[in-house]
Design an enzyme around this catalytic site. Structure first.
Site, PDB file in Angstrom:
ATOM      1  N   CYS A  17       0.827  -1.209   0.000  1.00  0.00           N
ATOM      2  CA  CYS A  17       0.000   0.000   0.000  1.00  0.00           C
ATOM      3  C   CYS A  17       0.859   1.256   0.000  1.00  0.00           C
ATOM      4  O   CYS A  17       2.060   1.218   0.270  1.00  0.00           O
ATOM      5  CB  CYS A  17      -0.888   0.042   1.251  1.00  0.00           C
ATOM      6  SG  CYS A  17      -2.038  -1.325   1.427  1.00  0.00           S
ATOM      7  N   ASP A  67      16.117  40.303 -15.029  1.00  0.00           N
ATOM      8  CA  ASP A  67      14.713  40.615 -15.259  1.00  0.00           C
ATOM      9  C   ASP A  67      14.342  41.949 -14.620  1.00  0.00           C
ATOM     10  O   ASP A  67      14.642  42.203 -13.448  1.00  0.00           O
ATOM     11  CB  ASP A  67      13.844  39.496 -14.678  1.00  0.00           C
ATOM     12  CG  ASP A  67      12.368  39.700 -14.959  1.00  0.00           C
ATOM     13  OD1 ASP A  67      11.952  39.431 -16.094  1.00  0.00           O
ATOM     14  OD2 ASP A  67      11.656  40.130 -14.043  1.00  0.00           O
TER      15      ASP A  67
END
Length: 498
Positions: A34, A444
């Site tokens: 699981c 930037d």
């Protein structure tokens, strides 16, 4: 990968989602394995064994749980550099590389010897690459049987099996029942309600996921005819190569699932043979392998306003390169208009327009074949045409790859060697096409203004505190700036970096 049984058992007992996909628990009393988040009753510690991959659990003799469905577990973004090569190989196997190529080709693509690949893969996943690939094929087939109405023959081929007989035999020997058991349960009202035989899948992630912020970024830059954002739903076209070498055009539609840490992906039947490839591209596009708990904790106050913010990737590295080149020194709206024109004139039309989408974005080969004058008539200036053709030529010649497995330093150096590609463009491509978590276009203008510094060197100095997650920091700064004065962020950016 070494696992501490005590730590793993505590995670299982708490159903801690931070560990989902990082390991699987095998339960000797049931013969089932699981996910750590499975909702069944917690097994006794002495009945548990812990495995670093689904393949390792199956090699140990366990069958996948039908409740928590291990094939839906999110992928893991690891931070140990020694594991990066094994993870890169696993990512390519997940996308079906070994379905049409031998193991030596995979090793060559990663840049190591086959022997070294086998060793590091076994250390990381507890199985050989071939065993891992076999488990991934079975889990994909299980997923297709459960979640789609595809005929069993098509399921076998889509999952990468050479024959239905081989598929049936391996499935029954590994899981203890025939594929038909899942096929019978798949014909239910939910599947019947899916229109036109579309394929529907889930992609899990580790919460939180700032889905609306992600859609804001993609929606603001959506290319007309290629992609769209409608409320919580993102749709775009795809151009993919089939195993026979032919190219197929299609689309994908992605939306969040309520009360689940997963996205729902809808694909047309035409892409059934490319499911692993599509899901891999979408994991990269939405940065679903990220660990927001680790990243947000490192960014500190910067991440408070938008926890779970991801760095948008791409489904095609060349598309991002063209976006970056076209977007130099013009507005986002202006770039969208030019990119839409390129797609309409030079992209591949969809066989049938759907969801307002009409074309795929042109590939490197398609763009390279477009004459300079035609690109000029589309509104692209000559210096950018030269840069686009330079990138396209390098990709077509095999000298440049723009994907998450490409080497960062060598790739950025190759990009910078192309006339018209500067540091901003190379770093933006690294952020989105290569998936580099530490890339940042320090030159930037928005970053400089938001951080209150005069130049890129000063941005780099201020941003050093956010390494190795500077790409995420850039997204937070851009988002705060885009919100404008009417929606000031909780944290003053200049105070954060002071």
């Amino acid at each position: 990968m070494k696992l501490d049984p005590d730590v793993c058992y505590k995670a299982v007992s708490a159903r801690d989602r931070r560990f989902d996909g990082w390991f699987f628990v095998g339960v000797s009393s049931t013969g089932i394995y699981c996910r750590p988040v499975c909702n069944v009753r917690t097994p006794r510690f002495e009945n548990c064994s812990f495995h670093g991959s689904a393949a390792a659990a199956e090699k140990a003799g366990y069958r996948p749980c039908l409740k928590c469905r291990p094939e839906l577990a999110p992928g893991g973004a690891r931070f140990d550099a020694s594991r990066e090569l094994a993870d890169a190989a696993a990512a390519m196997i997940d996308e079906g590389f070994l379905n049409h190529a031998p193991l030596p080709d995979l090793a060559a693509r990663i840049g190591i010897t086959e022997r070294h690949l086998r060793r590091i893969f076994a250390d990381e996943f507890g199985v050989s690459p071939v065993e891992y690939a076999q488990t991934q094929r079975l889990l994909l087939a299980k997923r297709l049987l459960t979640d789609t109405a595809l005929p069993v023959t098509e399921v076998a081929l889509a999952a990468g099996f050479g024959s239905v007989r081989r598929f049936n035999g391996l499935f029954k020997s590994r899981y203890g029942f025939a594929p038909g058991r899942l096929r019978l349960s798949a014909h239910n009202a939910r599947l019947a309600a899916i229109p036109d035989g579309d394929l529907v899948f889930q992609l899990a992630y580790r919460p939180p996921l700032a889905w609306h912020a992600l859609l804001d970024f993609l929606g603001d830059r959506a290319i007309d005819g290629v992609e769209s954002r409608e409320g919580d739903v993102y749709t775009r076209t795809l151009s993919l190569q089939r195993q026979d070498g032919q190219t197929v055009a299609g689309w994908c539609r992605i939306s969040p699932l309520t009360n689940r840490h997963a996205l729902q992906v809808t694909l047309p039947p035409a892409l059934a043979g490319n499911v692993p490839q599509v899901l891999g591209k979408l994991r990269h596009l939405f940065d679903l392998g990220a660990r927001p708990d680790v990243i947000d904790a490192h960014l500190g106050p910067l991440a408070l306003t938008t926890p779970g913010l991801r760095v948008p990737g791409t489904v095609d590295g060349f598309e991002i390169a063209v976006r970056a080149i076209v977007g130099q020194q013009i507005t986002v709206k202006g770039a969208r208009r030019l990119l839409g024109r390129l797609a309409e004139r030079f992209g591949t039309p969809l066989p049938t327009p759907v969801h307002g989408l009409t074309h795929t974005f042109p590939s490197a080969a398609q763009m390279l074949a477009v004459p300079v004058d035609a690109l000029g008539e589309a509104g692209i200036i000559r210096s950018r045409i030269a840069a686009i053709h330079g990138v396209a030529q390098a990709i077509v010649d095999g000298k440049l790859r723009l994907d998450p497995l490409a080497p960062l330093d060598a790739t950025t150096a190759s990009l910078l060697a192309i006339k018209g590609v500067g540091p901003w463009t190379a770093q933006y491509i690294a952020m989105r096409a290569l998936g580099s978590p530490d890339a940042m276009p320090v030159d930037d203008l928005v970053l400089r203004q938001a951080l209150g510094v005069p130049n890129g060197r000063a941005v780099a100095t201020r941003a050093a505190q956010w390494a190795p997650w500077r790409a995420y920091a850039a997204l937070h700064v851009w988002r705060a700036a885009a919100q404008g004065p009417a929606r000031q962020p909780v944290v003053n950016l200049q105070e954060v970096v002071a």
